[in-house]
Design a protein around this motif. Structure first.
Motif, PDB file in Angstrom:
ATOM      1  N   PRO A 102      95.932  61.992   7.312  1.00  0.00           N
ATOM      2  CA  PRO A 102      95.077  61.492   6.612  1.00  0.00           C
ATOM      3  C   PRO A 102      95.750  59.773   6.445  1.00  0.00           C
ATOM      4  O   PRO A 102      96.842  59.808   6.482  1.00  0.00           O
ATOM      5  N   LYS A 103      94.761  58.951   6.383  1.00  0.00           N
ATOM      6  CA  LYS A 103      95.269  57.630   6.473  1.00  0.00           C
ATOM      7  C   LYS A 103      95.869  57.214   5.057  1.00  0.00           C
ATOM      8  O   LYS A 103      94.996  57.940   4.033  1.00  0.00           O
ATOM      9  N   LYS A 104      96.833  56.608   4.673  1.00  0.00           N
ATOM     10  CA  LYS A 104      97.378  56.348   3.662  1.00  0.00           C
ATOM     11  C   LYS A 104      96.725  55.153   2.558  1.00  0.00           C
ATOM     12  O   LYS A 104      96.267  54.156   3.656  1.00  0.00           O
ATOM     13  N   LYS A 105      96.288  55.442   1.616  1.00  0.00           N
ATOM     14  CA  LYS A 105      95.644  54.432   1.096  1.00  0.00           C
ATOM     15  C   LYS A 105      96.887  53.309   0.139  1.00  0.00           C
ATOM     16  O   LYS A 105      97.774  53.589  -0.124  1.00  0.00           O
ATOM     17  N   LYS A 106      96.280  51.942   0.583  1.00  0.00           N
ATOM     18  CA  LYS A 106      97.244  50.976   0.094  1.00  0.00           C
ATOM     19  C   LYS A 106      97.150  50.614  -1.340  1.00  0.00           C
ATOM     20  O   LYS A 106      96.037  50.566  -2.002  1.00  0.00           O
TER      21      LYS A 106
END
Length: 106
Positions: A102-106
């Motif tokens: 999953p893409k990490k949220k900034k």
């Protein structure tokens, strides 16, 4: 040398029986996804797939080639004209392919 959109379209046309085939252009080449997992890509108008065990067994005589300098070797798919062969290859590989992180949220 970048890959042509025509070659990408040709490969995609060979997979009419599979749903959820997508691609992403990346630096003049194309990454191919099947149901959200990376199967391989098109590099210099060559169709290469990840060398997972099932792909090696499905194509025992496949050549290993580098998609680009500094990359890991992948398997060259020679029989791109055979729709049944490609469909079987994708289906045999699917369970072995890593699930995308999953893409990490900034």
């Amino acid at each position: 040398m970048a890959s042509s959109k025509e070659y990408l379209d040709f490969i995609l046309e060979q997979l009419p029986d599979l749903e959820e085939i997508t691609y992403r252009a990346m630096m003049g080449e194309y990454i191919i996804y099947y149901r959200g997992k990376i199967v391989g890509g098109i590099y210099d108008d060559r169709f290469l797939v990840k060398p997972v065990k099932s792909a090696i067994e499905y194509m025992p005589n496949a050549k290993y080639e580098l998609p680009y300098d500094g990359a890991k070797e992948m398997l060259l798919v020679d029989d791109v004209d055979n729709k049944e062969f490609l469909t079987g290859l994708f289906n045999s590989m699917y369970d072995e392919l890593p699930t995308p992180k999953p893409k990490k949220k900034k």
